[in-house]
Design a protein around this motif. Structure first.
Motif, PDB file in Angstrom:
ATOM      1  N   LYS A 188       0.716  -1.180   0.084  1.00  0.00           N
ATOM      2  CA  LYS A 188      -0.035  -0.031   0.124  1.00  0.00           C
ATOM      3  C   LYS A 188       0.800   1.258  -0.005  1.00  0.00           C
ATOM      4  O   LYS A 188       2.081   1.206   0.172  1.00  0.00           O
ATOM      5  CB  LYS A 188      -0.852   0.017   1.408  1.00  0.00           C
ATOM      6  CG  LYS A 188      -2.047  -1.110   1.049  1.00  0.00           C
ATOM      7  CD  LYS A 188      -2.908  -0.742   2.399  1.00  0.00           C
ATOM      8  CE  LYS A 188      -4.036  -1.794   2.498  1.00  0.00           C
ATOM      9  NZ  LYS A 188      -4.835  -1.778   1.341  1.00  0.00           N
ATOM     10  N   SER A 240     -10.748   6.719  -0.451  1.00  0.00           N
ATOM     11  CA  SER A 240     -12.235   6.088  -0.441  1.00  0.00           C
ATOM     12  C   SER A 240     -12.397   5.286  -1.745  1.00  0.00           C
ATOM     13  O   SER A 240     -13.191   4.683  -1.973  1.00  0.00           O
ATOM     14  CB  SER A 240     -13.166   7.193  -0.189  1.00  0.00           C
ATOM     15  OG  SER A 240     -13.218   7.971  -1.239  1.00  0.00           O
ATOM     16  N   ASP A 263     -10.044   3.980  -3.708  1.00  0.00           N
ATOM     17  CA  ASP A 263      -9.066   2.747  -4.143  1.00  0.00           C
ATOM     18  C   ASP A 263      -8.139   2.204  -2.824  1.00  0.00           C
ATOM     19  O   ASP A 263      -7.708   2.927  -1.906  1.00  0.00           O
ATOM     20  CB  ASP A 263      -7.940   3.450  -4.960  1.00  0.00           C
ATOM     21  CG  ASP A 263      -7.015   2.269  -5.753  1.00  0.00           C
ATOM     22  OD1 ASP A 263      -6.783   0.925  -5.105  1.00  0.00           O
ATOM     23  OD2 ASP A 263      -6.556   2.393  -6.853  1.00  0.00           O
ATOM     24  N   THR A 264      -8.327   0.814  -2.570  1.00  0.00           N
ATOM     25  CA  THR A 264      -7.975   0.247  -1.521  1.00  0.00           C
ATOM     26  C   THR A 264      -6.332   0.269  -1.274  1.00  0.00           C
ATOM     27  O   THR A 264      -5.495  -0.164  -0.251  1.00  0.00           O
ATOM     28  CB  THR A 264      -8.241  -1.181  -1.244  1.00  0.00           C
ATOM     29  OG1 THR A 264      -8.029  -1.844  -2.364  1.00  0.00           O
ATOM     30  CG2 THR A 264      -9.925  -1.312  -1.214  1.00  0.00           C
ATOM     31  N   SER A 324      -3.807   4.554   1.846  1.00  0.00           N
ATOM     32  CA  SER A 324      -4.313   4.631   3.170  1.00  0.00           C
ATOM     33  C   SER A 324      -3.888   5.953   3.752  1.00  0.00           C
ATOM     34  O   SER A 324      -2.975   6.517   3.203  1.00  0.00           O
ATOM     35  CB  SER A 324      -3.984   3.534   4.165  1.00  0.00           C
ATOM     36  OG  SER A 324      -2.559   3.468   4.244  1.00  0.00           O
ATOM     37  N   LYS A 337      -7.816   0.447   4.337  1.00  0.00           N
ATOM     38  CA  LYS A 337      -8.775  -0.753   3.737  1.00  0.00           C
ATOM     39  C   LYS A 337      -7.925  -1.942   3.549  1.00  0.00           C
ATOM     40  O   LYS A 337      -6.764  -1.820   2.993  1.00  0.00           O
ATOM     41  CB  LYS A 337      -9.342  -0.099   2.622  1.00  0.00           C
ATOM     42  CG  LYS A 337     -10.180   0.975   2.543  1.00  0.00           C
ATOM     43  CD  LYS A 337     -10.540   1.496   1.222  1.00  0.00           C
ATOM     44  CE  LYS A 337     -11.470   2.826   1.259  1.00  0.00           C
ATOM     45  NZ  LYS A 337     -11.992   3.120  -0.107  1.00  0.00           N
ATOM     46  N   LYS A 338      -8.487  -3.195   4.072  1.00  0.00           N
ATOM     47  CA  LYS A 338      -7.619  -4.037   4.082  1.00  0.00           C
ATOM     48  C   LYS A 338      -8.524  -5.370   3.524  1.00  0.00           C
ATOM     49  O   LYS A 338      -9.540  -5.566   4.510  1.00  0.00           O
ATOM     50  CB  LYS A 338      -6.964  -4.333   5.530  1.00  0.00           C
ATOM     51  CG  LYS A 338      -5.628  -5.564   5.254  1.00  0.00           C
ATOM     52  CD  LYS A 338      -5.081  -5.611   6.499  1.00  0.00           C
ATOM     53  CE  LYS A 338      -3.826  -6.447   6.306  1.00  0.00           C
ATOM     54  NZ  LYS A 338      -3.020  -6.655   7.648  1.00  0.00           N
ATOM     55  N   GLY A 396     -10.542  -5.919   1.708  1.00  0.00           N
ATOM     56  CA  GLY A 396     -12.014  -5.675   1.165  1.00  0.00           C
ATOM     57  C   GLY A 396     -12.676  -4.770   2.147  1.00  0.00           C
ATOM     58  O   GLY A 396     -13.898  -4.317   1.882  1.00  0.00           O
ATOM     59  N   GLU A 397     -12.386  -4.655   3.360  1.00  0.00           N
ATOM     60  CA  GLU A 397     -13.167  -3.925   4.434  1.00  0.00           C
ATOM     61  C   GLU A 397     -12.417  -2.580   4.901  1.00  0.00           C
ATOM     62  O   GLU A 397     -11.276  -2.789   4.910  1.00  0.00           O
ATOM     63  CB  GLU A 397     -13.239  -4.611   5.498  1.00  0.00           C
ATOM     64  CG  GLU A 397     -14.036  -6.058   5.364  1.00  0.00           C
ATOM     65  CD  GLU A 397     -14.127  -6.875   6.724  1.00  0.00           C
ATOM     66  OE1 GLU A 397     -13.891  -6.625   7.811  1.00  0.00           O
ATOM     67  OE2 GLU A 397     -14.983  -8.053   6.291  1.00  0.00           O
ATOM     68  N   GLN A 398     -13.055  -1.812   5.161  1.00  0.00           N
ATOM     69  CA  GLN A 398     -12.343  -0.463   5.396  1.00  0.00           C
ATOM     70  C   GLN A 398     -12.451  -0.277   7.241  1.00  0.00           C
ATOM     71  O   GLN A 398     -13.144  -0.682   7.782  1.00  0.00           O
ATOM     72  CB  GLN A 398     -13.242   0.814   4.929  1.00  0.00           C
ATOM     73  CG  GLN A 398     -12.608   2.143   5.463  1.00  0.00           C
ATOM     74  CD  GLN A 398     -13.439   3.221   4.684  1.00  0.00           C
ATOM     75  OE1 GLN A 398     -13.618   3.365   3.431  1.00  0.00           O
ATOM     76  NE2 GLN A 398     -13.388   4.296   5.196  1.00  0.00           N
TER      77      GLN A 398
END
Length: 330
Positions: A49, A70, A72-73, A76, A321-322, A324-326
């Motif tokens: 990331k 918000s 793109d995962t 961060s 975001k990791k 698929g979850e924020q």
């Protein structure tokens, strides 16, 4: 693929930001493209990331960073509660990233440090280096004053016994092992460029060309550079205090000689006061005294701040975001 027993790492880029609204979107795009290429080439793993650290920006930097994260995962955001300074922002990002990454690279947001050098950083890491320093090939992009002052500063630091690496400006890779060791250092007065080389881990150097700033103006003012230089000297060396003792001894010898000369003149009848001699002696003594007090005061100030044990930074929010979850931590 593995080398020297090492697995392909999860890599985090830590990017400190202070009032970078003019460049942060382009930086995110360029850095994101590079990370995706590295993942595609199998040089880093999925889960790598880009972690932006907002150091109390007063413009729209934080809003833009939240928008980027918000969408793109890959991105961060760590937002500090206030403006703690470049060194503290880097440390906050590294200490946050070390729990998720195998290796962390710190890089400035202005895209002056060549992002393509990441391939060489990773090659050194895979070969066994725990720390890899990015060193600029030359200072052609700097003005005459900055170039000259930087040269003098690095020579002075080496003279004072510091292990700081010339022309290295916080563009570096650190492994998880090195980051865990760095977390044990508790001093408030941070000078990472001088501190990290003292840790003793296997290290290497990668040379890169400095590019022109993409947009905006440098936030590293002359005042901030002078503060960093002073922090570097007083945090990494006690030589100035020893120099005061040496100068004091020399002045004492000089004063003793002047006393002998004055007594001889008095015995010979040449007892008319010498105005020039008195003035020079007074000026020398006064100047040395004030300079010595200033240097000692600087060290006492550092001791005072260390005894307070204040936090080096306070994190306001983390957006990560990791899988698929924020994760939003306030």
């Amino acid at each position: 693929m593995e080398s020297e027993g090492r697995k392909i790492p999860v890599l985090y880029l830590v990017v400190p930001c202070y009032n970078e609204e003019e460049v942060v979107e382009k930086s995110a795009r360029v850095m994101g493209d590079k990370l995706r290429r590295l993942i595609g080439e199998g040089k880093i793993r999925q889960g790598s990331k880009i972690m932006f650290v907002n150091d109390g920006s007063r413009d729209n930097t934080l809003r833009l960073l939240h928008q980027i994260a918000s969408e793109d995962t890959l991105y961060s955001v760590v937002s500090l509660a206030g403006n703690y300074g470049h060194q503290s922002a880097i440390l906050a990002g590294m200490m946050t990233a070390k729990d998720h990454a195998d290796a962390v690279v710190t890089i400035d947001a202005d895209l002056q440090q060549d992002i393509e050098a990441l391939d060489k950083f990773l090659a050194c890491y895979m070969a066994g280096s725990e720390v890899v320093y990015g060193v600029r090939n030359d200072r052609h992009s700097d003005g005459t004053f900055k170039k000259g002052s930087a040269t003098i500063y690095y020579k002075l630091m080496h003279l004072l016994g510091s292990k700081v690496i010339a022309n290295h400006a916080d563009y570096r890779l650190m492994s998880k092992k090195a980051l865990e060791a760095l977390s044990e250092y508790r001093e408030t007065n941070l000078f990472l460029r001088g501190l990290i080389p003292t840790m003793g881990f296997a290290s290497d150097v990668v040379y890169f060309d400095v590019k022109k700033r993409e947009a905006g103006r440098s936030k590293y003012t002359l005042g901030k550079m002078m503060t960093l230089a002073m922090d570097g000297i007083t945090s990494m060396s006690v030589t100035p205090l020893r120099m005061i003792a040496v100068i004091g001894f020399i002045v004492c010898i000089f004063s003793f000689v002047m006393c002998i000369i004055s007594l001889v003149d008095w015995m010979l009848g040449n007892n008319v006061p010498g105005y020039t001699t008195s003035l020079i002696v007074s000026l020398i003594m006064g100047g040395i005294t004030l300079l010595s007090l200033g240097i000692i005061g600087e060290y006492i100030g550092k001791i005072y701040m260390e005894t307070k044990k204040r936090p080096r930074y306070i994190i306001d929010t983390i957006v990560l975001k990791k899988n698929g979850e924020q994760s939003d931590n306030d």
